[in-house]
Write a protein that holds these residues in place. Sequence first.
Motif, PDB file in Angstrom:
ATOM      1  N   GLN A  16     -48.757 -51.524 -46.307  1.00 55.34           N
ATOM      2  CA  GLN A  16     -49.223 -52.673 -47.079  1.00 55.34           C
ATOM      3  C   GLN A  16     -48.080 -53.622 -47.401  1.00 55.34           C
ATOM      4  O   GLN A  16     -48.242 -54.843 -47.340  1.00 55.34           O
ATOM      5  CB  GLN A  16     -49.899 -52.210 -48.372  1.00 55.34           C
ATOM      6  CG  GLN A  16     -51.252 -51.578 -48.153  1.00 55.34           C
ATOM      7  CD  GLN A  16     -51.842 -51.010 -49.440  1.00 55.34           C
ATOM      8  OE1 GLN A  16     -51.126 -50.698 -50.392  1.00 55.34           O
ATOM      9  NE2 GLN A  16     -53.160 -50.863 -49.455  1.00 55.34           N
ATOM     10  N   LEU A  17     -46.918 -53.072 -47.727  1.00 57.80           N
ATOM     11  CA  LEU A  17     -45.756 -53.905 -48.024  1.00 57.80           C
ATOM     12  C   LEU A  17     -45.319 -54.689 -46.789  1.00 57.80           C
ATOM     13  O   LEU A  17     -45.038 -55.889 -46.872  1.00 57.80           O
ATOM     14  CB  LEU A  17     -44.599 -53.053 -48.546  1.00 57.80           C
ATOM     15  CG  LEU A  17     -43.314 -53.803 -48.877  1.00 57.80           C
ATOM     16  CD1 LEU A  17     -43.560 -54.847 -49.961  1.00 57.80           C
ATOM     17  CD2 LEU A  17     -42.232 -52.814 -49.309  1.00 57.80           C
TER      18      LEU A  17
ATOM     19  N   ILE B 220     -47.499 -61.777 -44.207  1.00 52.38           N
ATOM     20  CA  ILE B 220     -48.379 -62.813 -44.779  1.00 52.38           C
ATOM     21  C   ILE B 220     -47.561 -63.831 -45.558  1.00 52.38           C
ATOM     22  O   ILE B 220     -47.752 -65.045 -45.419  1.00 52.38           O
ATOM     23  CB  ILE B 220     -49.480 -62.170 -45.653  1.00 52.38           C
ATOM     24  CG1 ILE B 220     -50.456 -61.383 -44.766  1.00 52.38           C
ATOM     25  CG2 ILE B 220     -50.216 -63.221 -46.476  1.00 52.38           C
ATOM     26  CD1 ILE B 220     -51.391 -60.461 -45.535  1.00 52.38           C
ATOM     27  N   GLU B 221     -46.622 -63.359 -46.363  1.00 53.88           N
ATOM     28  CA  GLU B 221     -45.794 -64.273 -47.163  1.00 53.88           C
ATOM     29  C   GLU B 221     -44.911 -65.148 -46.272  1.00 53.88           C
ATOM     30  O   GLU B 221     -44.742 -66.345 -46.544  1.00 53.88           O
ATOM     31  CB  GLU B 221     -44.946 -63.492 -48.173  1.00 53.88           C
ATOM     32  CG  GLU B 221     -45.753 -62.818 -49.269  1.00 53.88           C
ATOM     33  CD  GLU B 221     -46.570 -63.804 -50.107  1.00 53.88           C
ATOM     34  OE1 GLU B 221     -46.068 -64.887 -50.449  1.00 53.88           O
ATOM     35  OE2 GLU B 221     -47.731 -63.475 -50.428  1.00 53.88           O
ATOM     36  N   ARG B 222     -44.353 -64.570 -45.216  1.00 57.83           N
ATOM     37  CA  ARG B 222     -43.534 -65.367 -44.296  1.00 57.83           C
ATOM     38  C   ARG B 222     -44.383 -66.427 -43.598  1.00 57.83           C
ATOM     39  O   ARG B 222     -43.955 -67.573 -43.422  1.00 57.83           O
ATOM     40  CB  ARG B 222     -42.853 -64.459 -43.270  1.00 57.83           C
ATOM     41  CG  ARG B 222     -41.693 -63.683 -43.870  1.00 57.83           C
ATOM     42  CD  ARG B 222     -40.975 -62.747 -42.903  1.00 57.83           C
ATOM     43  NE  ARG B 222     -40.812 -63.272 -41.575  1.00 57.83           N
ATOM     44  CZ  ARG B 222     -41.070 -62.585 -40.459  1.00 57.83           C
ATOM     45  NH1 ARG B 222     -41.518 -61.359 -40.520  1.00 57.83           N
ATOM     46  NH2 ARG B 222     -40.869 -63.135 -39.272  1.00 57.83           N
ATOM     47  N   ALA B 223     -45.596 -66.063 -43.202  1.00 58.03           N
ATOM     48  CA  ALA B 223     -46.484 -67.022 -42.539  1.00 58.03           C
ATOM     49  C   ALA B 223     -46.891 -68.132 -43.504  1.00 58.03           C
ATOM     50  O   ALA B 223     -46.947 -69.310 -43.126  1.00 58.03           O
ATOM     51  CB  ALA B 223     -47.718 -66.311 -41.992  1.00 58.03           C
TER      52      ALA B 223
ATOM     53  N   GLU C  32     -52.913 -73.496 -50.810  1.00 52.90           N
ATOM     54  CA  GLU C  32     -53.546 -74.108 -49.630  1.00 52.90           C
ATOM     55  C   GLU C  32     -53.192 -73.333 -48.360  1.00 52.90           C
ATOM     56  O   GLU C  32     -54.053 -73.132 -47.490  1.00 52.90           O
ATOM     57  CB  GLU C  32     -53.095 -75.566 -49.488  1.00 52.90           C
ATOM     58  CG  GLU C  32     -53.623 -76.491 -50.572  1.00 52.90           C
ATOM     59  CD  GLU C  32     -52.943 -77.857 -50.551  1.00 52.90           C
ATOM     60  OE1 GLU C  32     -53.644 -78.838 -50.853  1.00 52.90           O
ATOM     61  OE2 GLU C  32     -51.734 -77.945 -50.221  1.00 52.90           O
ATOM     62  N   ALA C  33     -51.948 -72.915 -48.233  1.00 51.97           N
ATOM     63  CA  ALA C  33     -51.520 -72.153 -47.059  1.00 51.97           C
ATOM     64  C   ALA C  33     -52.296 -70.837 -46.977  1.00 51.97           C
ATOM     65  O   ALA C  33     -52.778 -70.448 -45.906  1.00 51.97           O
ATOM     66  CB  ALA C  33     -50.025 -71.893 -47.111  1.00 51.97           C
TER      67      ALA C  33
END
Length: 188
Positions: free
Chosen positions: A133-134, A140-143, A157-158
Amino acid sequence: MTETTVSRLLIAAPQGVAAKLQGILATAGIAPAAVYCTGEEALAAEQEGHALVLTSWRLPDMTGPELAKKLPAAGVMMIVPGDYDPQELEGADVLTLHNPISQDALIQAVRAMCYCGAKLQAIEKRAQKLERQLAERKVIERAKGRLMDALHLSEKEAHYRMQKKSMDTGRRIVEVAQEILDSEEIVA
């Protein structure tokens, strides 16, 4: 009393000792998943995922300490002679039971070992899930960061765009995020 097969427990001992141990455990309703009479058989079986091994000090093809040192991350309970040298077990993570041992003490030790083994397995499974999960959260955060920089979007929004694409395509959001990270350019 009905026997409960303990899927993660195996016995590795010479044939007569193995039969005696199996009989003692049977009186408490405990049936090991397998019984092996040589160390090599036990090592091969442990590769299949058995993690708790009840063994004797000597096996026909190796000693108990040699077996314990070769078992990767296995819980090992070894019945040792009263005059054994603890240095022989140096480097091996082994619970020792001194011979002679009462049937009740053996049964309680095996039950405790099985209980702890099951708890440890559950903890390891949970840790693996959290690690996955991490790792997914990082993707996800990088994207999101890449979308925010390229398209001048807010974080909300992202995230919404990735979430919408995930729902529209029937893929997990982490797959959409990885696609964003892998793409050469970002298309609005």
